[in-house]
Design a protein around this motif. Structure first.
Motif, short mmCIF file in Angstrom:
data_model
loop_
_atom_site.label_atom_id
_atom_site.label_comp_id
_atom_site.label_asym_id
_atom_site.label_seq_id
_atom_site.Cartn_x
_atom_site.Cartn_y
_atom_site.Cartn_z
N MET A 1 -45.32 49.22 -0.44
CA MET A 1 -45.55 49.43 1.00
C MET A 1 -46.93 50.04 1.25
SD MET A 1 -41.95 50.64 2.61
CE MET A 1 -40.98 49.40 3.44
N LEU B 1 -44.69 51.36 10.55
CA LEU B 1 -44.04 50.33 9.74
C LEU B 1 -42.55 50.58 9.46
CD1 LEU B 1 -46.76 49.37 7.10
CD2 LEU B 1 -46.16 48.22 9.23
N CYS B 2 -42.12 51.82 9.50
CA CYS B 2 -40.70 52.16 9.26
C CYS B 2 -40.31 53.10 10.39
CB CYS B 2 -40.54 52.84 7.91
SG CYS B 2 -41.01 51.78 6.54
N ALA B 3 -40.00 52.53 11.55
CA ALA B 3 -40.07 53.31 12.79
C ALA B 3 -38.78 54.01 13.20
CB ALA B 3 -40.51 52.39 13.92
N ALA B 4 -37.63 53.45 12.83
CA ALA B 4 -36.37 53.95 13.41
C ALA B 4 -35.94 55.29 12.81
CB ALA B 4 -35.28 52.91 13.18
N PRO B 5 -35.34 56.19 13.61
CA PRO B 5 -34.96 56.04 15.02
C PRO B 5 -36.08 56.25 16.03
CG PRO B 5 -34.24 58.16 14.19
CD PRO B 5 -34.85 57.45 13.02
N GLY B 6 -37.29 56.59 15.58
CA GLY B 6 -38.40 56.48 16.51
C GLY B 6 -39.11 57.76 16.90
N GLY B 7 -38.81 58.88 16.26
CA GLY B 7 -39.48 60.13 16.64
C GLY B 7 -41.00 60.02 16.57
N LYS B 8 -41.48 59.34 15.53
CA LYS B 8 -42.93 59.23 15.36
C LYS B 8 -43.50 58.15 16.26
CE LYS B 8 -42.28 61.09 10.79
NZ LYS B 8 -40.79 60.95 10.72
N ARG C 1 -30.90 49.94 13.98
CA ARG C 1 -31.70 51.18 14.06
C ARG C 1 -32.88 51.00 15.02
NH1 ARG C 1 -31.27 55.34 10.49
NH2 ARG C 1 -33.51 55.56 10.19
N ASP D 1 -38.99 47.90 12.08
CA ASP D 1 -37.95 48.43 11.20
C ASP D 1 -37.13 47.26 10.69
OD1 ASP D 1 -36.93 51.52 10.68
OD2 ASP D 1 -35.40 50.02 10.27
N ILE D 2 -36.68 47.41 9.46
CA ILE D 2 -35.92 46.32 8.84
C ILE D 2 -34.51 46.23 9.43
CG2 ILE D 2 -34.90 47.62 6.90
CD1 ILE D 2 -35.89 45.21 5.11
N ASP E 1 -43.97 55.82 7.20
CA ASP E 1 -42.96 56.88 6.98
C ASP E 1 -41.89 56.22 6.11
OD1 ASP E 1 -41.58 59.25 7.23
OD2 ASP E 1 -40.71 58.75 9.17
N ASP F 1 -38.95 43.02 7.77
CA ASP F 1 -39.43 43.71 6.57
C ASP F 1 -40.93 43.98 6.73
OD1 ASP F 1 -40.22 44.47 4.02
OD2 ASP F 1 -38.72 43.19 3.06
N ALA F 2 -41.29 45.24 6.62
CA ALA F 2 -42.71 45.60 6.76
C ALA F 2 -43.57 44.86 5.75
CB ALA F 2 -42.88 47.11 6.58
N PRO G 1 -39.17 54.61 3.39
CA PRO G 1 -37.81 54.93 2.93
C PRO G 1 -37.89 55.75 1.66
CG PRO G 1 -38.29 52.56 2.68
CD PRO G 1 -39.44 53.17 3.40
C1 SAM Z 1 -37.59 57.68 6.96
S1 SAM Z 1 -36.87 56.51 8.00
C2 SAM Z 1 -38.06 56.41 9.29
C3 SAM Z 1 -37.98 57.52 10.32
C4 SAM Z 1 -38.85 57.24 11.52
N1 SAM Z 1 -40.23 57.01 11.17
C5 SAM Z 1 -38.80 58.33 12.55
O1 SAM Z 1 -39.70 59.14 12.66
O2 SAM Z 1 -37.82 58.38 13.32
C6 SAM Z 1 -37.19 55.03 7.12
C7 SAM Z 1 -36.90 53.74 7.89
O3 SAM Z 1 -37.42 52.67 7.09
C8 SAM Z 1 -36.65 51.52 7.37
N2 SAM Z 1 -36.96 50.55 6.30
C9 SAM Z 1 -36.51 50.53 5.02
N3 SAM Z 1 -37.06 49.51 4.34
C10 SAM Z 1 -37.88 48.87 5.20
C11 SAM Z 1 -38.73 47.73 5.10
N4 SAM Z 1 -38.83 47.04 3.96
N5 SAM Z 1 -39.42 47.35 6.19
C12 SAM Z 1 -39.31 48.04 7.36
N6 SAM Z 1 -38.52 49.11 7.52
C13 SAM Z 1 -37.82 49.53 6.45
C14 SAM Z 1 -35.23 52.05 7.43
O4 SAM Z 1 -34.40 51.18 8.18
C15 SAM Z 1 -35.43 53.40 8.12
O5 SAM Z 1 -35.19 53.30 9.50
#
Ligand code: SAM
Length: 414
Positions: free
Chosen positions: A325, A227-234, A254, A249-250, A291, A275-276, A293
């Motif tokens: 979330m 649900l919060c994927a960027a930059p994408g390691g997971k 990213r 990702d919102i 994962d 938005d997730a 924010p």
């Molecule tokens: C902790 S980082 C994620 C790292 C990612 N999982 C990885 O392993 O590379 C949190 C991410 O949540 C995204 N984010 C924040 N609020 C969000 C929302 N409401 N819906 C979806 N993504 C959101 C941010 O843009 C950010 O990229």
């Protein structure tokens, strides 16, 4: 000749004093060669890890506090000499040259800079006896309340030590294999020069961060939302395990990095910018990775500016968002499905307390105890979550701070 890297480091340090992150300040060093840019950033990071320690050493040598530009030059030379083993004559001469370059006031201060730094150069024993930089109170209080003073000090020492380079392997991967499956190389290793980068045999990801997907234990063909994927390691870990991944990702920019990383590694996922909290799949998911924010206080080893530019404001909004979330993630999960909630935070408010509250809000939700390889005896909490901290694995170089829990939705829930 002007010292481009030191000059760049001073510009980065000034920007951090004005509240910028090092990433936000990066354009200030754009005109430098790639090598000088990297050195400027490294120097700035090393100073940021030791500002308090440098000031404690410098203050007795200063009749009065110099202007900020000169203080930054003094701190840089102090850290170079006493923490980075730079030869005193090189560091002192560079500091004097940088001071003179400030113009009239710099010319006047250059003698003082020279004299003070000569005393600093002879102060290695005083330096060694000074404690590592303290966390700011808004962060130190909850950390120390949760784990005590000795652990807090060990975390502060780990923050000063910085972070090695961790890789998540897919194919042949350089570095020392860690018990949890990640590979580790020394800090400062140049990533793009390592074998297997272009082929996508591995990707950069802290060993603690890699544990979230290991706890979720994705199976080939499972439909999993990240649900919060960027930059994408997971996302890469999930896709490499053969799951059918939807990565949200919102931030569209990213999310572009997720696309680049997937392409480099020859992996696929459905990408959704949005938005997730608004996203619903056509059918409930087999598993969800959240994962969320967070304050990112678990990543201070890599982002030493965070304690200096954050004050804990906004934490209440963040924890409220995390709780929403969690509820939304559970609502898109099939009965009996698994969900991992993770935050790269040192704050129990974003980890342990969220779990307690989620279990209270969702009767029937259960914690799946961590089963992955290499989990240390003291990493699992009484509730069955993983609490990872920078002071863990001290002999191996530590890890980022993370809270990770794998939950199972009740099979009876609809
Ligand atoms: C902790 S980082 C994620 C790292 C990612 N999982 C990885 O392993 O590379 C949190 C991410 O949540 C995204 N984010 C924040 N609020 C969000 C929302 N409401 N819906 C979806 N993504 C959101 C941010 O843009 C950010 O990229």
């Amino acid at each position: 000749m002007r010292d481009q890297a030191r000059d760049g480091a001073l510009r980065l340090l000034a920007a951090v004093e004005d509240g910028a992150t090092l990433d936000e300040a990066a354009p200030l060093t754009e005109g430098l060669s790639p090598a000088d840019r990297a050195r400027a950033r490294r120097l700035a990071r090393e100073v940021l890890r030791r500002i308090d320690r440098a000031d404690a050493l410098l203050t007795p040598f200063l009749a009065r506090r110099p202007r900020p530009q000169i203080m930054r030059i003094l701190r840089l030379a102090t850290v170079e000499m006493l923490a980075l083993d730079e030869a005193p004559h090189g560091a002192v001469n560079a500091a004097v040259t940088l001071t003179r370059a400030l113009g009239g006031k710099g010319q006047a201060a250059s003698g003082m800079v020279n004299a003070v730094l000569r005393k600093v150069a002879a102060s290695d024993q005083v330096w060694a006896a000074l404690p590592p930089q303290r966390l700011p109170d808004w962060l130190r209080k909850p950390v120390s309340a949760a784990w005590g003073e000795a652990v807090t000090r060990a975390i502060e020492a780990a923050h000063e030590a910085g972070a090695p380079l961790d890789l998540t392997p897919r194919g042949e991967t350089p570095g020392e294999a860690l018990p949890t499956g990640s590979h580790r190389l020394p800090a400062g290793t140049q990533v793009s020069a390592l074998p297997g980068y272009a082929a996508g045999d591995w990707w950069v990801q802290d060993a603690a961060a890699a544990m979230a997907v290991r706890l979720l234990d994705p199976k080939p063909g499972e439909r999993i939302a990240d649900l919060c994927a960027a930059p994408g390691g997971k996302t890469l870990q999930l896709a490499a395990a053969g799951a059918e991944v939807t990565a949200l990702d919102i931030s569209p920019s990213r999310l572009g990095r997720v696309a680049e990383n997937l392409a480099r590694c020859g992996l696929a996922a459905e990408l959704v910018a949005g938005d997730a909290l608004d996203w619903r799949p056509p059918q409930p998911m087999d598993a969800v990775l959240l994962d969320a924010p967070c304050s990112a206080t678990g990543t201070i080893r890599r982002h030493p500016e965070l304690p200096l530019i954050r004050d804990g404001a906004g934490l209440a909004e963040l924890t409220e968002l995390q709780a929403h979330m969690i509820d939304h993630a559970l609502s898109i999960l099939k009965p009996g499905g698994r969900m991992v909630y993770a935050t790269c935070s040192l704050l129990p408010a974003e980890g342990e307390d969220q779990l307690t509250a989620a279990l209270a809000r969702h009767p029937g939700l259960t914690v799946l105890p961590p089963q992955a390889a290499g989990i240390g005896p003291d990493w699992t909490t009484a509730q069955g979550a993983l609490r990872l901290r920078p002071d863990m694995w001290p002999e191996r170089g530590g890890m980022d701070g993370f809270f990770i829990v794998c939950l199972r939705k009740s099979a009876e829930q609809t």
